[in-house]
Scaffold this active site. Structure first.
Site, PDB file in Angstrom:
ATOM      1  N   ASP A   1       4.095  -5.968  12.056  1.00 46.34           N
ATOM      2  CA  ASP A   1       4.744  -6.402  10.804  1.00 46.34           C
ATOM      3  C   ASP A   1       6.239  -6.617  11.025  1.00 46.34           C
ATOM      4  O   ASP A   1       6.832  -7.549  10.467  1.00 46.34           O
ATOM      5  CB  ASP A   1       4.538  -5.338   9.711  1.00 46.34           C
ATOM      6  CG  ASP A   1       3.076  -5.196   9.331  1.00 46.34           C
ATOM      7  OD1 ASP A   1       2.336  -6.181   9.468  1.00 46.34           O
ATOM      8  OD2 ASP A   1       2.683  -4.096   8.912  1.00 46.34           O
TER       9      ASP A   1
ATOM     10  N   ASN B   1      -2.150 -10.926  17.183  1.00 51.07           N
ATOM     11  CA  ASN B   1      -2.148 -10.108  18.395  1.00 51.07           C
ATOM     12  C   ASN B   1      -3.269 -10.618  19.305  1.00 51.07           C
ATOM     13  O   ASN B   1      -3.998 -11.556  18.956  1.00 51.07           O
ATOM     14  CB  ASN B   1      -2.240  -8.604  18.074  1.00 51.07           C
ATOM     15  CG  ASN B   1      -3.570  -8.221  17.437  1.00 51.07           C
ATOM     16  OD1 ASN B   1      -4.576  -8.911  17.603  1.00 51.07           O
ATOM     17  ND2 ASN B   1      -3.576  -7.119  16.705  1.00 51.07           N
TER      18      ASN B   1
ATOM     19  N   THR C   1       1.479 -11.486  19.959  1.00 47.90           N
ATOM     20  CA  THR C   1       2.058 -10.202  20.359  1.00 47.90           C
ATOM     21  C   THR C   1       1.067  -9.540  21.309  1.00 47.90           C
ATOM     22  O   THR C   1      -0.134  -9.513  21.052  1.00 47.90           O
ATOM     23  CB  THR C   1       2.341  -9.312  19.141  1.00 47.90           C
ATOM     24  OG1 THR C   1       1.139  -9.103  18.408  1.00 47.90           O
ATOM     25  CG2 THR C   1       3.374  -9.944  18.224  1.00 47.90           C
TER      26      THR C   1
ATOM     27  N   ASN D   1       0.838  -1.207   0.000  1.00 41.92           N
ATOM     28  CA  ASN D   1       0.000   0.000   0.000  1.00 41.92           C
ATOM     29  C   ASN D   1       0.864   1.245   0.000  1.00 41.92           C
ATOM     30  O   ASN D   1       2.065   1.191   0.312  1.00 41.92           O
ATOM     31  CB  ASN D   1      -0.848   0.074   1.291  1.00 41.92           C
ATOM     32  CG  ASN D   1      -1.894  -1.017   1.387  1.00 41.92           C
ATOM     33  OD1 ASN D   1      -2.397  -1.499   0.382  1.00 41.92           O
ATOM     34  ND2 ASN D   1      -2.215  -1.410   2.611  1.00 41.92           N
TER      35      ASN D   1
ATOM     36  N   ALA E   1      10.494  -0.702  16.506  1.00 42.75           N
ATOM     37  CA  ALA E   1       9.695  -0.113  15.422  1.00 42.75           C
ATOM     38  C   ALA E   1       8.661   0.895  15.933  1.00 42.75           C
ATOM     39  O   ALA E   1       8.047   1.604  15.142  1.00 42.75           O
ATOM     40  CB  ALA E   1       8.996  -1.219  14.638  1.00 42.75           C
TER      41      ALA E   1
ATOM     42  N   ASP F   1       4.792   5.648  17.772  1.00 38.21           N
ATOM     43  CA  ASP F   1       3.786   5.200  16.800  1.00 38.21           C
ATOM     44  C   ASP F   1       3.887   3.682  16.680  1.00 38.21           C
ATOM     45  O   ASP F   1       4.959   3.154  16.363  1.00 38.21           O
ATOM     46  CB  ASP F   1       4.057   5.881  15.445  1.00 38.21           C
ATOM     47  CG  ASP F   1       3.182   5.339  14.329  1.00 38.21           C
ATOM     48  OD1 ASP F   1       2.130   4.759  14.626  1.00 38.21           O
ATOM     49  OD2 ASP F   1       3.576   5.498  13.157  1.00 38.21           O
TER      50      ASP F   1
HETATM   51  O1  RIB Z   1       0.287  -3.060   9.636  1.00 35.03           O
HETATM   52  C1  RIB Z   1       0.380  -1.730   9.191  1.00 35.03           C
HETATM   53  C2  RIB Z   1      -0.085  -1.644   7.761  1.00 35.03           C
HETATM   54  O2  RIB Z   1      -1.455  -1.943   7.710  1.00 35.03           O
HETATM   55  C3  RIB Z   1       0.053  -0.270   7.159  1.00 35.03           C
HETATM   56  O3  RIB Z   1       1.295  -0.061   6.535  1.00 35.03           O
HETATM   57  C4  RIB Z   1      -1.123  -0.196   6.210  1.00 35.03           C
HETATM   58  O4  RIB Z   1      -0.777  -0.123   4.861  1.00 35.03           O
HETATM   59  C5  RIB Z   1      -1.974  -1.432   6.500  1.00 35.03           C
HETATM   60  O5  RIB Z   1      -1.843  -2.405   5.551  1.00 35.03           O
END
Ligand code: RIB
Length: 297
Positions: free
Chosen positions: A244, A179, A212, A10, A274, A238
């Site tokens: 991820d 999670n 998590t 994205n 992160a 943040d």
């Molecule tokens: O996990 C975070 C991601 O979730 C973001 O980067 C956004 O694009 C969504 O896919």
């Protein structure tokens, strides 16, 4: 050996706000930032920064947003031979980040929702670990899992965003990463019962369930053991992309031959690191940064 990610990519449009808007409310935020994102692409970048050889299969449009996630994957050294260009809009995520670091995300999936089994790589040779998420269609996830298993690869699924899995998929999963909310939803139990919920998923055929837990750290449950890691203490700016990062680093460590405790610890530390910067990929640590944090424990 290669980590193959089959998943989404994205363009993230991020806005910092004091607090997330309530239904029907408008809130004013800071200047918008445009960054690469998508759970699949994020996990690919996290694994590559952690030192793994990574290949990515996903779908993107031919529009003005396509170069953002494509360029970031390329810059991270990810093999893009199986990135498909489709006649569809590229995926976009609208992300608001509140002062407490929590985010709210709306995804316009676009091409990601059109990634079909026919777009998968013809061969899975050289793939040690397949890592997927749930921002692509379920039949594509299943087809990739079947092919990876046939090729002798380990199958890892990050069940985010949450959706129920088909009966056929469960026994193909060597590793499930969730999670606490996704775990409760999949297990059909209230939140707060992580070990028993994870065990109930093991009974559906999964090899290991990683959970998590945000400020409570993370754990892994297998048939033989429960391993826990406390949260690695950082100043949270943040949380976007923290999950991820956990998944990508876990795949990188496992594909490098690490045992479960070592891989859990590295993923746990990397996920925390992160959270110290704004954005998903922009905040992901390098292998050197992860190792430095591990040696300081
Ligand atoms: O996990 C975070 C991601 O979730 C973001 O980067 C956004 O694009 C969504 O896919």
């Amino acid at each position: 050996m290669t980590v193959l990610i089959v998943g989404s990519l994205n363009t993230d449009i991020l806005v910092r706000v004091r607090r997330a808007p309530l239904p029907g409310e408008t809130v004013l935020g800071d200047d918008a930032q445009v960054q690469p994102g998508g759970k699949g692409a994020n996990q690919a970048v996290a694994a590559a920064r952690a030192g793994a050889a990574v290949a990515f299969c996903g779908a993107i449009g031919r529009d003005t947003f396509a170069p953002v996630p494509r360029g970031a994957l390329s810059a991270a050294g990810v093999d893009l031979e199986d990135l498909r260009e489709l006649d569809a809009p590229s995926g976009i995520a609208l992300i608001t980040i509140a002062d407490d670091g929590e985010n709210s995300i709306t995804v316009a999936s676009g091409a990601n929702a059109r990634l079909a089994p026919e777009h998968l790589p013809a061969e899975f040779t050289g793939v040690s670990h397949l890592l997927m998420q749930q921002e692509i269609p379920p039949d594509t996830v299943l087809a990739a899992a079947v092919r990876a298993k046939a090729a002798g690869a380990q199958v890892m699924l990050n069940a985010a965003p949450a959706r129920q899995l088909t009966d056929e998929l469960w026994p193909l999963l060597d590793t499930l990463i969730v999670n606490e909310h996704e775990l409760a939803q999949l297990a059909g139990v209230p939140e707060g019962q992580e070990e028993s919920a994870a065990r109930s998923l093991l009974s559906r055929g999964v090899g290991a369930v990683f959970v998590t837990l945000g400020a409570r750290g993370s754990l892994v449950v297998t048939a033989n053991e429960v391993l826990k890691q406390p949260a690695h203490k950082v100043d949270v700016l943040d949380t976007t992309g923290a999950g991820d990062t956990f998944c990508g680093v876990l795949a990188a460590w496992l594909s490098g031959g690490a045992a479960l405790p070592e891989a859990l610890q590295a993923a746990n530390v990397a996920g925390a690191l992160a959270c110290t910067k704004l954005g998903a990929q922009a905040a992901m640590p390098t292998r050197g940064e992860i190792e430095a944090a591990l040696s300081a424990l």
